[in-house]
Write a protein that holds these residues in place. Structure first.
Motif, PDB file in Angstrom:
ATOM      1  N   TYR A   1       0.825  -1.205   0.000  1.00 30.40           N
ATOM      2  CA  TYR A   1       0.000   0.000   0.000  1.00 30.40           C
ATOM      3  C   TYR A   1       0.861   1.258   0.000  1.00 30.40           C
ATOM      4  O   TYR A   1       0.500   2.264  -0.560  1.00 30.40           O
ATOM      5  CB  TYR A   1      -0.921   0.025   1.221  1.00 30.40           C
TER       6      TYR A   1
ATOM      7  N   GLU B   1       3.620   2.172  -1.381  1.00 28.63           N
ATOM      8  CA  GLU B   1       4.068   2.712  -2.663  1.00 28.63           C
ATOM      9  C   GLU B   1       2.931   3.426  -3.410  1.00 28.63           C
ATOM     10  O   GLU B   1       3.161   4.314  -4.202  1.00 28.63           O
ATOM     11  CB  GLU B   1       4.609   1.570  -3.523  1.00 28.63           C
ATOM     12  N   GLN B   2       1.685   3.024  -3.136  1.00 24.24           N
ATOM     13  CA  GLN B   2       0.559   3.593  -3.877  1.00 24.24           C
ATOM     14  C   GLN B   2       0.317   5.061  -3.553  1.00 24.24           C
ATOM     15  O   GLN B   2      -0.305   5.776  -4.313  1.00 24.24           O
ATOM     16  CB  GLN B   2      -0.718   2.795  -3.604  1.00 24.24           C
TER      17      GLN B   2
ATOM     18  N   THR C   1       0.619  10.028  -5.158  1.00 25.57           N
ATOM     19  CA  THR C   1      -0.782  10.452  -5.106  1.00 25.57           C
ATOM     20  C   THR C   1      -1.079  11.296  -3.874  1.00 25.57           C
ATOM     21  O   THR C   1      -2.026  12.070  -3.872  1.00 25.57           O
ATOM     22  CB  THR C   1      -1.724   9.232  -5.054  1.00 25.57           C
TER      23      THR C   1
ATOM     24  N   LYS D   1      -4.299   7.890   0.580  1.00 25.27           N
ATOM     25  CA  LYS D   1      -4.184   6.454   0.837  1.00 25.27           C
ATOM     26  C   LYS D   1      -5.142   5.693  -0.065  1.00 25.27           C
ATOM     27  O   LYS D   1      -6.192   6.219  -0.442  1.00 25.27           O
ATOM     28  CB  LYS D   1      -4.340   6.104   2.307  1.00 25.27           C
ATOM     29  N   PRO D   2      -4.742   4.444  -0.408  1.00 21.21           N
ATOM     30  CA  PRO D   2      -5.456   3.732  -1.469  1.00 21.21           C
ATOM     31  C   PRO D   2      -6.964   3.697  -1.280  1.00 21.21           C
ATOM     32  O   PRO D   2      -7.700   3.843  -2.245  1.00 21.21           O
ATOM     33  CB  PRO D   2      -4.870   2.323  -1.402  1.00 21.21           C
TER      34      PRO D   2
ATOM     35  N   GLY E   1      -6.029  10.293  -6.155  1.00 20.17           N
ATOM     36  CA  GLY E   1      -5.516   8.960  -6.418  1.00 20.17           C
ATOM     37  C   GLY E   1      -4.917   8.822  -7.805  1.00 20.17           C
ATOM     38  O   GLY E   1      -4.308   7.813  -8.116  1.00 20.17           O
TER      39      GLY E   1
ATOM     40  N   SER F   1      -1.964   9.515 -10.059  1.00 17.84           N
ATOM     41  CA  SER F   1      -0.602   9.804  -9.630  1.00 17.84           C
ATOM     42  C   SER F   1       0.000  10.959 -10.428  1.00 17.84           C
ATOM     43  O   SER F   1      -0.434  11.277 -11.541  1.00 17.84           O
ATOM     44  CB  SER F   1       0.263   8.550  -9.737  1.00 17.84           C
TER      45      SER F   1
ATOM     46  N   ARG G   1       2.534  -0.951  -7.666  1.00 17.87           N
ATOM     47  CA  ARG G   1       1.423  -0.102  -8.103  1.00 17.87           C
ATOM     48  C   ARG G   1       1.698   1.353  -7.709  1.00 17.87           C
ATOM     49  O   ARG G   1       1.214   1.850  -6.710  1.00 17.87           O
ATOM     50  CB  ARG G   1       0.119  -0.618  -7.532  1.00 17.87           C
ATOM     51  N   VAL G   2       2.494   1.995  -8.540  1.00 22.14           N
ATOM     52  CA  VAL G   2       2.924   3.363  -8.271  1.00 22.14           C
ATOM     53  C   VAL G   2       2.175   4.344  -9.157  1.00 22.14           C
ATOM     54  O   VAL G   2       1.815   5.437  -8.744  1.00 22.14           O
ATOM     55  CB  VAL G   2       4.447   3.485  -8.521  1.00 22.14           C
TER      56      VAL G   2
ATOM     57  N   TRP H   1      -0.895   5.603 -11.353  1.00 25.62           N
ATOM     58  CA  TRP H   1      -2.356   5.457 -11.411  1.00 25.62           C
ATOM     59  C   TRP H   1      -2.935   6.366 -12.477  1.00 25.62           C
ATOM     60  O   TRP H   1      -2.890   7.570 -12.356  1.00 25.62           O
ATOM     61  CB  TRP H   1      -2.982   5.773 -10.046  1.00 25.62           C
TER      62      TRP H   1
ATOM     63  N   SER I   1      -4.403   1.128 -12.043  1.00 26.22           N
ATOM     64  CA  SER I   1      -2.957   1.320 -11.957  1.00 26.22           C
ATOM     65  C   SER I   1      -2.316   0.743 -13.213  1.00 26.22           C
ATOM     66  O   SER I   1      -2.818  -0.207 -13.795  1.00 26.22           O
ATOM     67  CB  SER I   1      -2.399   0.638 -10.711  1.00 26.22           C
TER      68      SER I   1
END
Lengths: 804, 427
Positions: B106, B108-109, B113, B116-117, B128, B130, B157-158, B160, B166
């Motif tokens: 999570y 890296e997501q 962005t 938080k995911p 969300g 990126s 998953r960086v 988006w 992603s």
């Protein structure tokens, strides 16, 4: 434009005219009189709304006479299509009795059938570029090489849902480029090359935990990857399997995972990952332990030959205890969560090329080889090879000019790399040639514009094989055409029967049926993991459902049964996964096999997972989509598009938090008068299938509301139905509706052009005549082939500045 | 070139983000020759690269002691000393809106962005999306590939494109090469294919004319269209033949993923610099490893898995090994900077015109926190980022502000990212 399918341009004129063909009268065989009595029905029941003043939906029928019908066939084809379905007058208004409608439909259709016209014989574009499926099949039949054209060529545009409509198959610079590059790549793939550099291929596993057998891998294995690859030369290849020991805590080390690598089903390497030794190593040594284990997955060497091979990386199956984790995560499938899976592997090579062994495609191409036959010069061999191949590739006798061109390619290649490279260059040139890529119907000399003529035997042969095989003709068909034998109806009929009996005709099931029923929609229905844990992710049944549908349709077609059996046959094809989904417990293994269905709800298309899923949402059923599917494809009466700005279904009752069943949601929807006219006809059809959930599994209760499924409904004529059996029987009471829809699709696919109003008399004729043979599949195909649409053309009117 | 762009968008429209058709030769080759013609005179292209790594950094060894221009290079960033005047070290920022109790997979997501995911798409429809993809919306249409997502050894998953989609990272260098350069593994092979294509097009025209002769008028129009397309491709072949030997040297296609880690890193970074130099894309993101990776950096003499090592418990030996790995990241990254610094473009270099973020969305890996984050900017956004300094911000300053700054310095009109609505004026 006719409104055959929802892909067509919508019709403002008759928009919101609805639906339904269930109560269609059979028009066959009756010859109505002057039409006065019939048209009185129109005046009595239709012109209340459709008059010159009110013009509801833009339509007035006030002035209709027996003479006005032939003047506007396009309009009256639409009217009669709706009448057949008894959509109008809408439910709730005063209705004529069934006999009167039947008689009116018969009269209008009969009048339309008698309108003399020529448009059904095309003078339009017939030059047809091979689409990518045709290209793939043609390459397979010509060179014995399997390619995936979707990876090489751009996607094709469609019209009326079909990808083989000539006018939609445009060409752009980008297409030309990709077809030229594809020709190069296919030729290299077919012939291999001794001077190849090492290359790399990556193969990834399907999602899932790999606890069960993967089709194609040896029995007694679990999980893994089966890769099919065409290798460019004989030599050494190396396999690197992705690291397995990389679990955060390394605890999977506890169990032995005996890994095997197979080449063409023979084990060429085996090792064990995990087990006592590895676990000790991990516990005691720690540092570097995982590297030492993973090293066993690297640099696995194998010697093999050029051509197609199957490489498997998998595990020997062992017994195991169920994992406790199943109790925590509530995920079906069972098994042992600490067993390894093969996530991917790479194949590298060839290193140290040893030469080129025989492969199926090299055998097909190099029928004359100066290296083996000293009596032949390389040039004579090349000529012989090209003469044979070009005849099939160009689907006609080869000319001197053809050979001269191919020999030019040959000489280019010869200079650079010798005989084989010369032949390869010629094959590349052949595959890039417009004679291969285009199907053209040549205009005979000395015709006046508008003259009708029959297309030549050669063109007929191509048209036939692309229709029935989705590919080029074989030698037998081509030779019959070269000898002008196809003009003989008896010979033509025999050839059609032969082509239908050939396994290549399976494309009618795998290609035509999938397009006719718009199964591309299945791609978008990714089953919701939260709602369907047993039918999503690694257990997603869609691919198996497609296979089932293809095998099922093929059994009807190649068994030459009545096309009505598509609706009613009591057999299907399942593997273990589909069987369990259908509640059949006595089928084991991945192989599809024919089963008799005791459970009548699964009979015919209405019980097939592919259909039930394609007409649903990823997370819930939709009686509307299913109703619409039935009307559009199984009845040939597509409903009108909904008006704009309709709100989405609300799944909660307003002011409360009570979850609603789909039926309750739809009831709210029908309360809206704008929606009710169409939906009160459409919804009952879908509700009859409500016991099938969105993935096609049987259910007795609504999952969210917790109430029993109610599949009862009332059709517009008052017939009460309850469940799939009643629905199927109701549809089968008017078999010609289904057969007409099927015939419309098949004719479109065969003609390579869109279906228009002027084609309808032909469609009706085919349906009428095949009725006497209980709609036997071949009788419909034979009639399509004999139709003017298929065999005839008109000389076009001159177009100014036609050639730039 | 604009033609190939047109067809790319056509394909995109036809099949969305589904299977990608193998790139043919010419579309891939042309940009290399005509890159400089792409951008209107006086405007330098804007480029972004995001180089992310998991498990944070040992912050004592990451941040220099002094702020301002005269800082002493820290142990981890030592390999970047040659690029001192191009670098802006930004310390003290916290990515609070992306903090999650559930770190791995999570963390890296939220890096690009600042959300938080599970909050993606909530505050607004773009929450969300990126940073790289926000940039793509403005500059992605200028190049053949709108953006490139890479991973070394896996896919994180960086990046988006939308709050729910992603973009997968490609980790196989051969696949990356083919995405960039299309058909032909070597210069020689490409030249051969070009020559063969040229002669095919030549002869095809004769065949098409023969075909045309026997057709009806309307069919003749189709053949004419076909011939026009053939001539267009012929023109491109001639252009490609001329341009293929200029400036840019395209290496031979890699066979696959190398087993040697340093070679693997070098290959991926080389492909990145080629993508920039050939102007095939202007937005690249890459993850140097995955969260919770068990990779062993045996090339550095470290035999423990990266993830257990990252839970260092302040053990000095473990910390030392982590510094070693992070220093190694700076080294391989430095190789990339060297290449794009050497690549002249207009009056400057590709590095001058780029905006590159090197960092992690984790701070102390023993505690999985996001405060303060290690971040270094390289490049000058075409003169809008001064460089050559270390700026430090007080506790709880926003990481989102830095993300927004990177866009604003490139004149990309985005007003908010995550919890941020203003940029950092000091950068």
């Amino acid at each position: 434009m006719m409104m055959m399918r929802q892909h067509t341009t919508s019709l403002p004129l008759l928009a919101a005219l609805g639906l339904i063909g269930i109560f269609a009268p059979t028009s066959a065989g009756q010859t109505p009189a002057s039409g006065e009595a019939q048209l009185a029905t129109v005046k009595q029941y239709c012109t209340g709304c459709h008059n010159n003043k009110a013009k509801v939906d833009g339509l007035s029928l006030e002035g209709i006479t027996a003479a006005s019908i032939p003047q506007n066939p396009e309009l009256y084809e639409k009217v009669v299509r709706k009448l057949r379905g008894r959509v109008m007058p809408p439910p709730g208004s005063k209705q004529p009795d069934a006999k009167a409608v039947e008689s009116l439909v018969a009269f209008v259709e009969d009048t339309l059938n008698k309108v003399p016209h020529n448009e059904q014989i095309s003078d339009k574009v017939v030059l047809h570029r091979l689409n990518r499926k045709e290209y793939e099949n043609a390459v397979r039949d010509l060179l014995s090489v399997e390619i995936n054209a979707a990876e090489m060529l751009p996607p094709d545009d469609t019209a009326q849902g079909f990808d083989n409509i000539a006018s939609a198959l445009q060409v752009s610079p980008s297409f030309v480029e990709q077809y030229v590059i594809a020709a190069h790549n296919v030729a290299v793939k077919a012939m291999g090359r001794a001077d190849t550099r090492p290359q790399g291929w990556s193969f990834r596993a399907q999602p899932g935990n790999q606890l069960t057998h993967v089709p194609g891998l040896p029995l007694g294995t679990r999980g893994g990857i089966l890769a099919k690859v065409d290798l460019p030369a004989d030599g050494e290849y190396r396999i690197n399997i992705a690291d397995m020991v990389n679990h955060i805590w390394g605890n999977s080390m506890e169990y032995e995972n005996p890994l095997v690598v197979t080449l063409d089903n023979k084990v060429i390497y085996q090792t064990v990952i995990g087990g006592e030794e590895d676990a000790k190593l991990y516990d005691q040594v720690q540092s570097g332990a995982m590297d030492r284990v993973n090293a066993r997955l690297k640099n696995i060497k194998l010697q093999t030959t050029a051509g197609p091979h199957k490489i498997g990386v998998t595990f020997r199956r062992q017994s195991f205890a169920e994992s406790d984790d199943q109790l925590q995560i509530m995920r079906p499938g069972g098994g042992q969560d600490r067993l390894y899976r093969v996530s991917s592997f790479q194949l590298l090579g060839p290193f140290d090329v040893k030469g080129l062994s025989a492969t199926p495609s090299r055998d097909v191409i190099l029928t004359c080889n100066p290296a083996k036959d000293k009596t032949k010069t390389p040039e004579a061999c090349a000529r012989q090879i090209f003469s044979r191949l070009a005849k099939r590739a160009y689907r006609r006798p080869v000319t001197g000019a053809d050979i001269t061109e191919l020999m030019q390619y040959y000489n280019d290649g010869l200079k650079k790399g010798g005989f084989e490279q010369g032949v390869r260059a010629g094959v590349t040139g052949m595959l890039a040639s417009p004679f291969f890529l285009y199907r053209g119907e040549h205009l005979p000399a000395a015709l006046k514009p508008g003259d009708k003529y029959t297309i030549s035997d050669l063109e007929l042969a191509s048209k036939l094989s692309f229709f029935l095989w989705n590919s080029i003709p074989d030698d037998e068909l081509l030779n019959a055409a070269i000898k002008n034998q196809l003009s003989n109806p008896a010979v033509l009929e025999r050839q059609v029967q032969r082509l239908l009996a050939d396994p290549r005709s399976k494309t009618l099931a795998s290609n035509f049926v999938q397009q006719w029923l718009d199964m591309k929609r299945l791609d978008e229905i990714v089953p919701d993991n939260d709602v369907f844990p047993a039918a999503s992710g690694g257990m997603d049944p869609r691919q198996d459902f497609r296979t089932e549908l293809t095998l099922f349709a093929d059994s009807i077609f190649r068994g030459d049964r009545s096309v009505l059996d598509l609706m009613r046959a009591n057999h299907t094809y399942v593997n273990e996964r589909v069987a369990l989904h259908y509640g059949l417990t006595d089928v084991k293994g991945d192989q599809f096999r024919r089963v008799e269905l005791k459970d009548t709800v699964r009979w015919g298309l209405l019980g097939k997972g592919a259909i039930l899923m394609a007409a649903a949402y990823p997370n819930r059923t939709s009686p509307v989509l299913r109703g619409k599917f039935i009307l559009t494809y199984l009845q040939g009466v597509p409903p009108a598009q909904p008006p704009p700005n309709v709100p989405a279904l609300d799944d909660k009752d307003i002011g409360t938090t009570k979850a609603l069943t789909v039926r309750e949601m739809m009831a709210k929807h029908r309360a809206n008068p704008v929606c009710s006219t169409c939906h009160s006809v459409m919804d009952p059809l879908g509700f009859a299938l409500e016991n099938f959930d969105a993935t096609g599994a049987w259910r007795d209760k609504d999952r969210f509301a917790g109430t029993k499924i109610d599949s009862a409904g009332e059709l517009p004529d008052g017939t009460k139905i309850n469940g799939p059996d009643d629905l199927r029987n109701a549809l089968l009471r008017h078999p010609d509706q289904f057969v007409q829809s099927f015939t419309e699709g098949l004719l479109t696919y065969a003609m390579n052009r869109t279906l228009e109003a002027y084609d309808m008399p032909t469609v009706r004729k085919i349906v009428r005549e095949s009725a006497s043979k209980d709609y036997q599949f071949s009788s419909i195909v034979q009639a399509v082939v004999k139709s003017e649409q298929f065999k005839m053309r008109r000389a076009p009117q001159p177009v100014q500045s036609a050639s730039k | 070139m604009f033609i190939s762009k047109k067809h790319l968008s056509r394909r995109t429209a036809l099949q969305g983000i589904g299977a990608v058709v193998g790139l043919p030769l010419l579309e891939a080759m042309l940009p290399a020759g005509v890159a400089s013609a792409q951008t209107p005179a006086g405007k330098t292209p804007k480029r972004f690269a995001f180089i992310g790594f998991p498990h944070g950094a040992v912050m004592d060894s990451w941040s220099p002691k002094e702020t301002g221009a005269n800082f002493t290079m820290s142990p981890i960033l030592k390999p970047l000393e040659p690029f001192r005047k191009h670098m802006t070290i930004v310390s003290g920022l916290r990515n609070k809106p992306a903090e999650t109790p559930e770190p791995h997979g999570y963390i890296e997501q939220g890096w690009l962005t600042a959300v938080k995911p599970w909050d993606f798409g909530k505050a607004n429809p773009d929450a969300g999306v990126s940073l790289d993809q926000l940039a793509v919306r403005h500059i992605g249409q200028d190049t053949r590939l709108p953006s490139l997502e890479l991973g070394v050894g896996g896919s994180a998953r960086v990046s988006w494109r939308t709050p729910t989609q992603s973009l997968p990272q490609e980790s196989n260098p051969r696949a990356v090469f083919q995405k960039l350069f299309g058909q032909g593994d070597t210069d020689q092979e490409r030249a051969e294919i070009l020559a063969e294509t040229g002669s095919i097009l030549d002869r095809v025209q004769g065949q098409a004319q023969r075909l045309q002769a026997s057709l009806g008028v309307k069919d003749r129009v189709i053949v004419s269209d076909y011939l026009d397309s053939v001539r267009e491709i012929e023109r491109r072949v001639q252009m490609a033949t001329k341009s293929s030997n200029t400036e840019l040297q395209i290496p031979d296609a890699p066979v696959g993923t190398p087993n040697d880690l340093t070679e693997y890193f070098k290959l991926m970074f080389d492909l990145m610099s080629l993508a920039f130099q050939a102007d095939i894309t202007r937005v690249i993101s890459i993850s140097l490893d995955r969260e919770a990776s068990m990779r062993t950096y045996t090339n550095l003499g470290i035999a423990e898995g990266f993830h257990p090592l990252s839970h260092h418990g302040n053990n000095p030996q473990k910390l030392e090994k982590l510094v070693q790995i992070q220093n190694y990241y700076a080294q391989v990254f430095g190789g990339f900077l060297k290449k794009i610094e050497a690549s002249k473009e207009g009056t400057g270099t590709v590095l001058d015109h780029s905006t590159i973020l090197f960092g992690s969305n984790m701070s102390n890996s023993d505690r999985h926190n996001n405060d303060p984050l290690p971040s270094v900017i390289l490049g000058h956004a075409g003169g809008k980022i001064k460089g050559g300094q270390h700026v430090s911000y007080p506790q709880d300053s926003r990481h989102g502000d830095l993300l927004l700054t990177l866009l604003q310095r490139n004149e990309i009109p985005v007003n908010a990212i995550g919890d941020s609505t203003k940029g950092l004026s000091e950068v």
